[in-house]
Scaffold this motif. Structure first.
Motif, short mmCIF file in Angstrom:
data_model
loop_
_atom_site.label_atom_id
_atom_site.label_comp_id
_atom_site.label_asym_id
_atom_site.label_seq_id
_atom_site.Cartn_x
_atom_site.Cartn_y
_atom_site.Cartn_z
N LEU A 135 0.62 -1.28 -0.10
CA LEU A 135 0.04 -0.09 0.04
C LEU A 135 1.08 1.18 0.04
CD1 LEU A 135 -2.74 -0.88 2.58
CD2 LEU A 135 -3.09 -1.06 -0.01
N ASP A 136 2.03 1.21 0.86
CA ASP A 136 2.91 2.35 0.70
C ASP A 136 3.63 2.74 -0.58
OD1 ASP A 136 2.52 3.15 3.46
OD2 ASP A 136 4.14 1.90 4.21
N ALA A 137 3.73 1.61 -1.38
CA ALA A 137 4.46 1.65 -2.50
C ALA A 137 3.44 2.40 -3.65
CB ALA A 137 4.81 0.43 -3.06
N MET A 138 1.99 2.11 -3.38
CA MET A 138 1.02 2.69 -4.35
C MET A 138 0.96 4.16 -4.24
SD MET A 138 -1.48 -0.42 -3.53
CE MET A 138 -2.81 0.01 -4.61
N GLN A 139 1.42 5.09 -5.42
CA GLN A 139 1.48 6.38 -5.37
C GLN A 139 0.16 7.15 -5.45
OE1 GLN A 139 4.70 7.58 -8.00
NE2 GLN A 139 6.19 6.58 -6.97
N HIS A 140 -0.77 6.43 -5.99
CA HIS A 140 -2.17 7.04 -6.24
C HIS A 140 -3.07 6.99 -4.96
CE1 HIS A 140 -1.89 2.73 -7.97
NE2 HIS A 140 -3.06 2.88 -7.33
N LEU A 141 -2.52 6.34 -3.89
CA LEU A 141 -3.22 6.38 -2.61
C LEU A 141 -2.72 7.44 -1.92
CD1 LEU A 141 -3.14 2.44 -1.68
CD2 LEU A 141 -4.95 3.76 -2.76
N THR A 142 -3.52 7.82 -0.92
CA THR A 142 -3.08 8.94 0.20
C THR A 142 -3.10 8.54 1.44
OG1 THR A 142 -5.36 9.85 0.16
CG2 THR A 142 -3.97 10.65 -1.47
N GLY A 143 -2.57 9.56 2.25
CA GLY A 143 -2.57 9.22 3.62
C GLY A 143 -1.48 8.24 4.09
N SER A 144 -1.33 8.05 5.42
CA SER A 144 -0.35 7.07 6.03
C SER A 144 -1.24 5.97 6.61
CB SER A 144 0.69 7.84 7.09
OG SER A 144 0.03 8.39 8.11
N ILE A 145 -0.43 5.09 7.19
CA ILE A 145 -1.43 3.91 7.71
C ILE A 145 -0.77 3.85 9.26
CG2 ILE A 145 -1.52 1.22 7.98
CD1 ILE A 145 -0.93 1.14 5.17
N ASP A 146 -1.63 3.83 10.20
CA ASP A 146 -1.33 4.12 11.70
C ASP A 146 -0.64 2.65 12.20
OD1 ASP A 146 -2.74 6.30 12.15
OD2 ASP A 146 -4.63 5.19 12.50
N PRO A 147 0.25 2.87 13.05
CA PRO A 147 1.01 1.72 13.28
C PRO A 147 0.22 0.89 14.22
CG PRO A 147 1.72 3.70 14.43
CD PRO A 147 0.69 4.09 13.54
N GLY A 148 0.69 -0.45 14.39
CA GLY A 148 -0.05 -1.36 15.07
C GLY A 148 -0.89 -2.06 14.55
N VAL A 149 -1.01 -2.29 13.09
CA VAL A 149 -1.86 -3.08 12.26
C VAL A 149 -1.74 -4.76 12.87
CG1 VAL A 149 -2.77 -3.99 10.17
CG2 VAL A 149 -1.99 -1.66 10.48
N TYR A 159 -10.05 -5.89 -3.59
CA TYR A 159 -10.74 -4.54 -3.18
C TYR A 159 -10.61 -3.79 -4.21
CZ TYR A 159 -10.21 -6.61 1.50
OH TYR A 159 -10.31 -7.61 2.49
N PHE A 160 -11.80 -3.15 -4.72
CA PHE A 160 -11.85 -2.04 -5.66
C PHE A 160 -11.71 -0.59 -4.88
CE2 PHE A 160 -13.58 -5.56 -7.57
CZ PHE A 160 -13.11 -5.62 -8.78
N TYR A 161 -11.19 0.56 -5.60
CA TYR A 161 -10.81 1.69 -4.82
C TYR A 161 -10.57 2.82 -6.17
CZ TYR A 161 -5.98 0.78 -5.86
OH TYR A 161 -4.81 0.45 -6.58
N THR A 162 -10.69 4.07 -5.51
CA THR A 162 -10.62 5.01 -6.61
C THR A 162 -9.34 5.77 -6.44
OG1 THR A 162 -12.16 6.44 -5.75
CG2 THR A 162 -13.01 5.07 -7.32
N TYR A 163 -8.92 6.53 -7.19
CA TYR A 163 -7.75 7.55 -6.96
C TYR A 163 -7.93 8.46 -5.81
CZ TYR A 163 -4.78 11.51 -7.97
OH TYR A 163 -3.77 12.53 -8.03
N ALA A 164 -6.83 8.34 -5.16
CA ALA A 164 -6.67 9.30 -3.85
C ALA A 164 -7.37 8.79 -2.70
CB ALA A 164 -7.01 10.89 -4.24
N THR A 165 -8.00 7.62 -2.91
CA THR A 165 -8.37 6.81 -1.72
C THR A 165 -7.13 6.77 -0.54
OG1 THR A 165 -9.87 5.33 -3.03
CG2 THR A 165 -9.20 4.41 -0.77
N LYS A 166 -7.69 6.72 0.95
CA LYS A 166 -6.78 6.98 1.79
C LYS A 166 -6.48 5.31 2.18
CE LYS A 166 -8.59 10.89 3.93
NZ LYS A 166 -9.42 11.48 5.24
N ARG A 167 -5.11 5.22 2.51
CA ARG A 167 -4.66 3.83 2.89
C ARG A 167 -5.18 3.41 3.97
NH1 ARG A 167 -0.33 6.77 0.73
NH2 ARG A 167 0.92 5.95 -0.99
N GLY A 168 -5.58 4.18 5.02
CA GLY A 168 -6.10 3.83 6.23
C GLY A 168 -7.61 3.18 6.21
N ASP A 169 -8.13 3.92 4.81
CA ASP A 169 -9.62 3.42 4.63
C ASP A 169 -9.52 1.99 4.27
OD1 ASP A 169 -10.52 5.87 5.57
OD2 ASP A 169 -10.85 6.65 3.64
#
Length: 336
Positions: A135-149, A159-169
């Motif tokens: 997910l971090d390597a996918m540049q068309h996503l936005t935001g960071s992922i909270d630690p502790g997953v 999973y289907f998603y669109t441009y600028a979807t938040k990684r956390g979502d």
């Protein structure tokens, strides 16, 4: 005198009428030209993708379309959008423009704001660290992922998603689906299993995921592990050892690693490891909650991608020798 005044009027009206007719003809011609331009198939022979960022003006939109190669002439966009007026308001997003789509179709797509649906597949058995790295390597996503997953908390699926979807979502969607799937299975679980919580069943499922490759073997592996738990025997699962020592840097394990005590080394600790060791499939969860009816206590690779099961240590040792013979003949073959 009367006749002359009438003639003068007629002489004055005629040029004005001709000028109006000429102007009307020019407007009609311009409208027909724009209409023809709107309906002319685009110059692109392949599908094109354009990204319109929030706050982009018409100059930016025009440039993105020109760069994507979907306009015959860059000024065609200006003519078309001025004719459309308020009926054309491009929205931010990422858009798939079909091959040879005309300008009218392109404007409809941008106005509707129907962003391209991208697809992400989480593979069964991936660790949470591997999913997060992807997910971090996918540049068309936005935001960071909270630690502790938590390990094992992400449901393997597409999973289907669109441009600028938040990684956390995306992470939240994966976790919600895992929780729903796990709890649904827990409610219908087999009686008298040696797990006190759904989380323990998830840990077991993650071991099964790493040990077996198909549904039939997963249920037999589940039977072995459940039988060992009931007899207070150590699980002795190589994947748990590997996870404990190579979470971030995968490598083959050694005999010394089997004796190295970690919260996941089931050769050294009794019962289940501290956490799951991967994100298991729904099939592995089902196997953990519905193991086969079997007295097997051991299993080992057959060297060909399958497993050999045994009820006694003597038979198991024989199976181990058979595996080593296959391994010796084919060093590049499957590992246990």
């Amino acid at each position: 005198g009367e006749v002359m005044r009438g003639s003068a009027v007629r002489l004055i009206i005629r040029p004005a009428f001709l000028s109006g007719l000429l102007a009307l003809s020019m407007v009609i011609a311009a409208w027909l030209w724009v209409a023809q331009t709107l309906d002319r198939p685009g110059p692109h022979s392949d599908d094109a993708v354009v990204t319109i960022t929030a706050g982009s003006g018409h100059a930016t939109v025009r440039w993105e379309l020109q760069r994507a190669g979907v306009l015959h002439q860059i000024y065609h966009y200006d003519a078309a959008r001025m004719l459309a007026g308020k009926k054309f308001v491009p929205k931010a997003g990422e858009y798939l423009l079909p091959a040879a789509a005309n300008l009218r179709q392109i404007m409809d797509i941008l106005h509707a704001g129907k962003s391209l649906q991208r697809r992400l597949t989480i593979v069964e058995g991936q660790t949470s660290a591997e999913v997060i790295a992807a997910l971090d390597a996918m540049q068309h996503l936005t935001g960071s992922i909270d630690p502790g997953v938590a390990e094992g908390s992400l449901f393997p699926d597409t999973y289907f998603y669109t441009y600028a979807t938040k990684r956390g979502d995306l992470i939240t969607r994966m976790q919600d689906k895992m929780q729903m799937s796990l709890l649904a299975g827990w409610v219908n679980r087999q009686a008298d299993l040696p797990y006190s919580t759904p989380e323990e069943a998830l840990i077991m499922a993650s071991i099964i995921e790493k040990e077996a490759a198909n549904s039939a073997e997963r249920r037999l592996v589940a039977a072995v592990l459940v039988n060992r738990l009931r007899r207070v025997m150590r699980l002795q699962s190589d994947p748990t050892v590997r996870y404990g020592i190579t979470i971030d840097r995968p490598r083959p394990i050694s005999k010394a690693d089997l004796r190295r005590k970690t919260p996941w080394n089931t050769y050294m600790i009794a019962g289940l490891p501290k956490t799951a060791i991967c994100n298991p499939s729904l099939d592995s969860i089902d196997a953990a909650l519905h193991p086969a009816d079997s007295d097997f206590l051991y299993f080992v690779s057959d060297g060909f991608g399958g497993l050999r099961f045994a009820k006694t240590l003597d038979v198991h040792n024989k199976n181990v020798r058979l595996y080593r013979q296959v391994e010796g003949q084919n060093p590049k073959g499957s590992k246990p």
